[in-house]
Design a protein around this motif. Sequence first.
Motif, mmCIF file in Angstrom:
data_model
loop_
_atom_site.group_PDB
_atom_site.id
_atom_site.type_symbol
_atom_site.label_atom_id
_atom_site.label_comp_id
_atom_site.label_asym_id
_atom_site.label_seq_id
_atom_site.Cartn_x
_atom_site.Cartn_y
_atom_site.Cartn_z
ATOM 1 N N GLU A 361 81.893 78.565 44.258
ATOM 2 C CA GLU A 361 81.568 77.545 45.246
ATOM 3 C C GLU A 361 80.954 78.162 46.505
ATOM 4 O OE1 GLU A 361 85.146 75.349 45.849
ATOM 5 O OE2 GLU A 361 84.847 74.093 44.079
ATOM 6 N N TYR A 364 77.385 78.922 45.661
ATOM 7 C CA TYR A 364 76.655 77.654 45.577
ATOM 8 C C TYR A 364 76.275 77.161 46.978
ATOM 9 C CZ TYR A 364 76.302 72.599 45.861
ATOM 10 O OH TYR A 364 75.909 71.334 46.200
ATOM 11 N N ASN A 365 77.247 77.179 47.896
ATOM 12 C CA ASN A 365 76.979 76.673 49.241
ATOM 13 C C ASN A 365 75.944 77.518 49.974
ATOM 14 O OD1 ASN A 365 78.761 74.279 49.903
ATOM 15 N ND2 ASN A 365 80.290 75.664 49.074
ATOM 16 N N VAL A 367 73.419 79.222 48.502
ATOM 17 C CA VAL A 367 72.120 78.917 47.900
ATOM 18 C C VAL A 367 71.682 77.506 48.248
ATOM 19 C CG1 VAL A 367 70.877 78.660 45.714
ATOM 20 C CG2 VAL A 367 72.475 80.573 46.038
ATOM 21 N N HIS A 368 72.658 76.599 48.327
ATOM 22 C CA HIS A 368 72.344 75.193 48.594
ATOM 23 C C HIS A 368 71.754 74.996 49.991
ATOM 24 C CE1 HIS A 368 72.563 70.940 47.720
ATOM 25 N NE2 HIS A 368 73.202 70.725 48.857
ATOM 26 N N LEU A 369 71.980 75.944 50.879
ATOM 27 C CA LEU A 369 71.370 75.869 52.200
ATOM 28 C C LEU A 369 69.847 75.985 52.123
ATOM 29 C CD1 LEU A 369 73.829 78.134 54.240
ATOM 30 C CD2 LEU A 369 73.633 75.635 54.354
ATOM 31 N N VAL A 371 68.032 75.863 48.680
ATOM 32 C CA VAL A 371 67.497 75.136 47.524
ATOM 33 C C VAL A 371 68.511 74.089 47.081
ATOM 34 C CG1 VAL A 371 66.578 75.359 45.187
ATOM 35 C CG2 VAL A 371 66.301 77.239 46.823
ATOM 36 N N ASP A 372 68.010 72.937 46.676
ATOM 37 C CA ASP A 372 68.886 71.879 46.157
ATOM 38 C C ASP A 372 69.260 72.207 44.712
ATOM 39 O OD1 ASP A 372 70.334 69.612 45.826
ATOM 40 O OD2 ASP A 372 68.606 68.268 45.594
ATOM 41 N N VAL A 373 70.476 72.659 44.511
ATOM 42 C CA VAL A 373 70.938 73.062 43.181
ATOM 43 C C VAL A 373 72.265 72.395 42.889
ATOM 44 C CG1 VAL A 373 69.747 75.292 43.142
ATOM 45 C CG2 VAL A 373 72.007 75.107 44.207
ATOM 46 N N GLN A 374 72.684 72.452 41.623
ATOM 47 C CA GLN A 374 73.969 71.926 41.191
ATOM 48 C C GLN A 374 75.036 73.012 41.300
ATOM 49 O OE1 GLN A 374 74.555 68.658 40.313
ATOM 50 N NE2 GLN A 374 72.433 68.374 41.003
ATOM 51 N N VAL A 375 76.273 72.610 41.523
ATOM 52 C CA VAL A 375 77.363 73.566 41.695
ATOM 53 C C VAL A 375 77.853 74.137 40.369
ATOM 54 C CG1 VAL A 375 79.168 71.795 41.631
ATOM 55 C CG2 VAL A 375 79.577 73.942 42.858
ATOM 56 N N PHE A 378 77.044 77.804 39.053
ATOM 57 C CA PHE A 378 77.677 78.860 39.856
ATOM 58 C C PHE A 378 79.146 79.016 39.485
ATOM 59 C CE2 PHE A 378 74.031 77.446 42.249
ATOM 60 C CZ PHE A 378 73.486 78.619 42.768
#
Length: 511
Positions: A361, A364-365, A367-369, A371-375, A378
């Motif tokens: 998690e 994920y957080n 990378v999510h900053l 790119v819009d990706v799914q958790v 990860f």
Amino acid sequence: MATTTDPAQNPSAGLAGRLRVPSRFPYRTIAMGTVGSTLLMIAALGAGGILISDPVLGHGPLSWVRYGHGRMLANAVLYTGFGMIVWAWVRLGRYVLAGRVGSRPVLVAAGCWMAPLLVSPPLFTRDVFSYLGQGAQLLYGLDPYANGPAELDVLPNVVQNVHPLWQTTPAPYGPLFLLISKGVVATSGDNMILGVILMRVVLLAGLAGTLWALPRLVKHLGGKLPVALWLAVASPMMVIHLFGGPHNDLMMLAFLTTGVLAALERKHVVAVVLVTIGMLIKPTAAIALPFIVWIWANHLTGESKVRNFLRAGAASVGLFLPVFVAGTWISLGSLNLGWWSGLKAPQLIANWLNIPTGIGEVFYNLVHLIVDVQVSPFVTVARAIGMLVLIGFGARQWWLGRGGGTEAVYRAGISLLAVAILMPPTLPWYLTWGFVLLSAFKWQPRHLALVVAVSVFVTLVYYPTGEQALYDWWFIALVVVASLYSAASLLRPDPLGLIDAWRRPEKFLRD
């Protein structure tokens, strides 16, 4: 919590000092925890794992405690009761470490703190409703390892109270426990309150088995019985989670501890049989079997250690298979191995209390900053890496236990803790798997303080309803503070001087 000045630490000279020394039976400490437990039981009627159709409160004049401000009040009372139990447990721990009390007061305390919870709604979980639902499936000829309780067209109260996540999920428990659940439902029927109470009564047999084994384990493993009982039986994880929940781990632990004891006492056949039966309740018990092989091998005579290991291993497999097959057949009426696939069901729970999931998690957080990706990718990758780490760590612990005896038991306890922490999901009461075995060893006070912090933390990271609180960050911050303060209070009464600060103005006014 645990803020009173502890007389056991400094029985100073003179009459005043002698008056502050507690009696060898800590009545006030036990009473404090009992009042706290009673508050838990009462407040759980509004804040715990309450029934959807509540026959106690229902739509009567007290139904307001289930909603709005009434529920807020119930939560406040419940956490007050929890604080009193922890306060009493930590203070009792100081008395134990100071040698002021023996085993009997610890047992009396645990019994008094558990007694009100016998009739309480489930606390910090709703798993017991799933137990009853899965037992009902077996009772009515359905396969709990194929579908969830939602397929039942009878016992509507049982079905509707199963958590939505488990309504359509196969059972993740061993067949012997489902047989026990079947017997409970056959008696309680659609009466959920009776079903919960009966489940707790049945699981008390597991507590009795652990209590029988612990004194004997302590003799083999070099610990102190009052410390072991304080850690394994009187702790919030046992009182509130395993019994107040309740959870079937309580029964599995009985077979685990008695099986390990039998191995140490050279009753190797009995040991393998008992641990295998524990595995038929909850498969986690199987972690101890490879370590029992080492204990058995080291008890054999002969110059070749390899040959002794092969003999012990072959004998263990030869015992395991028929007990496993017979237990499965007796429980389910067939050799239904579908329960192995059901073991994957708890992995639906994803939160950062499980370290690999938390690491996934975090990445994920980050990378999510950008790119819009799914958790899920990860978490999946992190869990896979975590499993590899667990396999490697477990293999190393097993190899380090090759000397048998106490070393093998210690490595088994460490491995059980590793499984609880690294294999998803990590649920608070899973930590008891390792702690109960390790409680029989010798402990340093600073390590016990760490256990206090962990015990308080993992008990509180779920709300009393059974829903997780792990992403309520302000709440978690308070939990961390309470956990650290409780741990510090074991080593030093009133570590922040709160009681002294409260008493100082009073003394000034008197002067």
